[in-house]
Design an enzyme around this catalytic site. Structure first.
Site, PDB file in Angstrom:
ATOM      1  N   ASP A 124      35.930  42.127  42.579  1.00 40.85           N
ATOM      2  CA  ASP A 124      36.716  42.341  41.351  1.00 40.85           C
ATOM      3  C   ASP A 124      36.048  41.711  40.128  1.00 40.85           C
ATOM      4  O   ASP A 124      36.051  42.286  39.038  1.00 40.85           O
ATOM      5  CB  ASP A 124      38.130  41.764  41.504  1.00 40.85           C
ATOM      6  CG  ASP A 124      39.013  42.623  42.392  1.00 40.85           C
ATOM      7  OD1 ASP A 124      38.752  43.837  42.478  1.00 40.85           O
ATOM      8  OD2 ASP A 124      39.952  42.087  42.998  1.00 40.85           O
ATOM      9  N   LYS A 181      45.585  41.274  49.319  1.00 45.46           N
ATOM     10  CA  LYS A 181      44.281  40.642  49.074  1.00 45.46           C
ATOM     11  C   LYS A 181      44.254  39.161  49.460  1.00 45.46           C
ATOM     12  O   LYS A 181      43.222  38.657  49.876  1.00 45.46           O
ATOM     13  CB  LYS A 181      43.900  40.774  47.595  1.00 45.46           C
ATOM     14  CG  LYS A 181      43.546  42.186  47.168  1.00 45.46           C
ATOM     15  CD  LYS A 181      43.070  42.173  45.729  1.00 45.46           C
ATOM     16  CE  LYS A 181      42.904  43.568  45.179  1.00 45.46           C
ATOM     17  NZ  LYS A 181      42.305  43.558  43.837  1.00 45.46           N
TER      18      LYS A 181
END
Ligand code: ATR
Length: 267
Positions: free
Chosen positions: A99, A63
């Protein structure tokens, strides 16, 4: 047919294809979503371009690395300095991070949160802390060591070492450390955690697929609690809204969450 994929290492365990292919079917979107094992972030970029994917999800441990390989970034991705969702459009990789939205939606039923204690300051923590802050919740970030607290200090969070933690009331307590993943240890001494839990309303551990000692303690103390499963599903639902440029209503999102939990899609 448009193509999507989730990239990670390991990736075998990922249920993202199940979630996304299910959503494509539900919303009559002619697309397919697969999982791809890669060794580095450059491979992700190359794969997306070569196979002309419309979008992708990025999971551990890429990520942060992929963040530097995107051509454009959303504000959330810039803030977090990590990307979990990519849209490939006009020959450009556009990086997003869903997220934080996923986390906030997972605690939507937890009302009246004004303060939070976040234990841990690793990669998974940034989206959680920034999303809470965006929602006007005052966050104390507590970590075992100094280094990872710098990011939060620079963004004006209150910070503390776990060893110096002040015992007071926090409405929400979140464990974002990796402690519970492979051991049954707690991130701080049980006696201290008990005192903190006693004064809190809600307890979350963002680890999923395993009941950590942290959550076991919360349960034993009859505290409202959850693991990271709903966060995981909801970050995926937010990603699919970006992929297909559709708006999935709040009611539909709740239903998807319920179905996913029943189908055990998150672990
Ligand atoms: P990720 O990016 O997946 O969150 P990470 O960046 O390695 O992983 O961060 C793991 C987090 O768990 C860190 O906050 C780490 O604390 P340190 O910064 O002091 O390393 C925390 N952590 C790991 N093991 C721990 C333990 N035994 N006790 C307390 N905190 C721990």
């Amino acid at each position: 047919m448009t193509k999507y994929a989730v990239f990670g290492n390991p990736i075998k365990h990922s249920k993202s294809p199940q979630l996304h292919n299910g959503l494509f079917k539900k919303y009559n979107i002619n697309s397919i979503y697969e999982k791809v094992l890669v060794q580095d972030a450059k491979e992700i970029r190359d794969y997306i371009i070569k196979n002309n994917l419309k979008g992708a999800n990025i999971t551990l441990p890429f990520k942060e690395d992929i963040y530097y390989l995107c051509d454009e970034l959303s504000d959330d991705a810039k803030d977090i300095q990590a990307v979990n969702t990519i849209l490939y459009k006009n020959n450009k990789l556009i990086g997003y991070n869903t997220d934080g939205d996923g986390f906030m939606e997972s605690i939507d039923s937890y009302k009246g949160i004004k303060t939070a204690l976040m234990i841990g300051a690793g990669g998974a923590s940034k989206s959680v802390a920034l999303a809470l802050k965006k929602n006007n919740i005052k966050v104390m970030v507590a970590n075992r060591s100094h280094a990872k607290l710098e990011f939060y200090k620079n963004k004006s969070f209150e910070t503390s070492l776990l060893s110096d933690i002040e015992i007071k009331q926090y409405d929400l307590i979140i464990n974002t450390t990796s402690v519970g993943l492979e051991t049954d240890d707690l991130p701080i001494k049980k006696e201290i955690l008990e005192k903190l839990f006693l004064q809190s309303l809600y307890i979350v551990d963002i680890i999923y697929g395993k009941e950590t000692s942290f959550l076991k303690l919360a349960k034993a103390m009859n505290k409202t609690n959850q693991d990271g499963a709903m966060m995981l599903v909801m970050q995926g639902v937010y990603a699919s809204m970006i992929f297909a440029d559709i708006n999935i209503s709040f009611e539909d999102r709740k239903e998807i969450m319920k179905d996913s939990m029943n189908a055990n899609i998150s672990n």
